[in-house]
Each structure stands twice: as structure tokens, then as C-alpha cells.
Design a protein around this motif. Sequence first.
Motif, PDB file in Angstrom:
ATOM      1  N   ASN A 187       0.792  -1.222   0.000  1.00  0.00           N
ATOM      2  CA  ASN A 187       0.000   0.000   0.000  1.00  0.00           C
ATOM      3  C   ASN A 187       0.828   1.277   0.000  1.00  0.00           C
ATOM      4  O   ASN A 187       0.290   2.344   0.138  1.00  0.00           O
ATOM      5  CB  ASN A 187      -0.993  -0.001   1.164  1.00  0.00           C
ATOM      6  N   HIS A 188       2.102   1.242  -0.116  1.00  0.00           N
ATOM      7  CA  HIS A 188       2.956   2.421  -0.300  1.00  0.00           C
ATOM      8  C   HIS A 188       2.679   3.549   0.689  1.00  0.00           C
ATOM      9  O   HIS A 188       2.657   4.722   0.318  1.00  0.00           O
ATOM     10  CB  HIS A 188       2.834   2.949  -1.734  1.00  0.00           C
ATOM     11  N   GLY A 189       2.425   3.205   1.932  1.00  0.00           N
ATOM     12  CA  GLY A 189       2.252   4.215   2.971  1.00  0.00           C
ATOM     13  C   GLY A 189       0.866   4.822   3.051  1.00  0.00           C
ATOM     14  O   GLY A 189       0.606   5.656   3.900  1.00  0.00           O
ATOM     15  N   GLU A 190      -0.028   4.433   2.192  1.00  0.00           N
ATOM     16  CA  GLU A 190      -1.392   4.947   2.237  1.00  0.00           C
ATOM     17  C   GLU A 190      -2.235   4.030   3.115  1.00  0.00           C
ATOM     18  O   GLU A 190      -1.885   2.885   3.355  1.00  0.00           O
ATOM     19  CB  GLU A 190      -1.983   4.969   0.821  1.00  0.00           C
ATOM     20  N   GLU A 191      -3.367   4.545   3.570  1.00  0.00           N
ATOM     21  CA  GLU A 191      -4.269   3.707   4.342  1.00  0.00           C
ATOM     22  C   GLU A 191      -4.799   2.600   3.444  1.00  0.00           C
ATOM     23  O   GLU A 191      -5.160   2.831   2.290  1.00  0.00           O
ATOM     24  CB  GLU A 191      -5.434   4.530   4.889  1.00  0.00           C
ATOM     25  N   PHE A 192      -4.829   1.383   3.977  1.00  0.00           N
ATOM     26  CA  PHE A 192      -5.319   0.250   3.197  1.00  0.00           C
ATOM     27  C   PHE A 192      -6.801   0.472   2.906  1.00  0.00           C
ATOM     28  O   PHE A 192      -7.566   0.857   3.791  1.00  0.00           O
ATOM     29  CB  PHE A 192      -5.110  -1.056   3.980  1.00  0.00           C
ATOM     30  N   PRO A 193      -7.230   0.235   1.666  1.00  0.00           N
ATOM     31  CA  PRO A 193      -8.621   0.539   1.311  1.00  0.00           C
ATOM     32  C   PRO A 193      -9.612  -0.423   1.966  1.00  0.00           C
ATOM     33  O   PRO A 193      -9.276  -1.566   2.272  1.00  0.00           O
ATOM     34  CB  PRO A 193      -8.632   0.359  -0.212  1.00  0.00           C
TER      35      PRO A 193
END
Length: 166
Positions: A143-149
Motif C-alpha cells: 500500500n505504499h504508505g497509504e491507508e489500506f482501502p
Amino acid sequence: MQGENREISYRTYNAYADFIHHLYEFYLGCHARDNKNTNITNKRGEERTRIIEGYILNHAQRIMNGFRDLINNGTAPDWVNDISYYDVTVPDEFAKDFREYRNKVCGHVAFERSSELSLSEFYQKYHKYLYSMYRDAMYCWGNHGEEFPDLKEITAFTVMVERERT
């Protein structure tokens, strides 16, 4: 691996079969994305097979050529293999065999799983292409540092299973 027994052999076989299955499905999705056409995943028969196999074969060759070119330019990462590993022509039958093994060793119930197809031979012949394709797509994993969807039903299923356990 620590030790060797029938259960470890079974699990190792199944793990590699799953890898083949999921990598093939991933590239099927990539083809649909690249061509902005999800219809190809619904087509059946020789036309679909020809299109998908062409996509996979060309993609595998592009990856091998890319590494070869990086080595020749002196810009390859230090972890790459010797140029002889990449300076190859991907065998014409690679995509066909990839599809057939995906179908028979994991995707479908078939007697060929254990009687006609040698996963060992497939591995020796094609693993470098599969691994290169997997590695090429690594930017897609995680997820490259983003919140997991929130994956809606997938998330709901996990919550339901957890509730059932308690």
C-alpha cells in the motif's frame, strides 16, 4: 525449508501452484487495464488465448530486454544477475505453458495435475521469467504508505469470521 517430508512437499507444490495461478491472473488483469477493455477476460476460445499469450510473451521479453539494456548501459542495480541470464529470447511456448500450468496445477480439478505435468520441469524451464515478471510488478504489491482501502465484502467477510469464532 527445514527438513523434508511429504507434507512439506505437498505444501511447497501448492504454494508454487498458487504463485503461478495468481501471477497469471494478475497479468490477465494488467492486459485488461492496459487495453482499457475488460471484455477480453470474458472471451473464450482461441482468440482470447492468442491475445493473452501474446501479451504475456511480449511482456516477459520486454522485461528481459530491459535488464539486458540496463546492464549494457552500466545502470543496472547491483542485485541483477549476469547479462547471460537476461540476454535471451523467451521461448515461444512460455505463455502457452504458463496458461496450461495455471489451469492444471491450481486452477482446475484435473488428473493432469499429478500425472502429466511436471511442475519441476516447468520451474527449471521458466522460473526466471515468472520471477522477473513478479519482480517487475512489485510496485503493485502493498500500500505504499497509504491507508489500506476498505474492500467492502472482503472486509465484511473477515469481520464475520472473527465474530463466529467468539
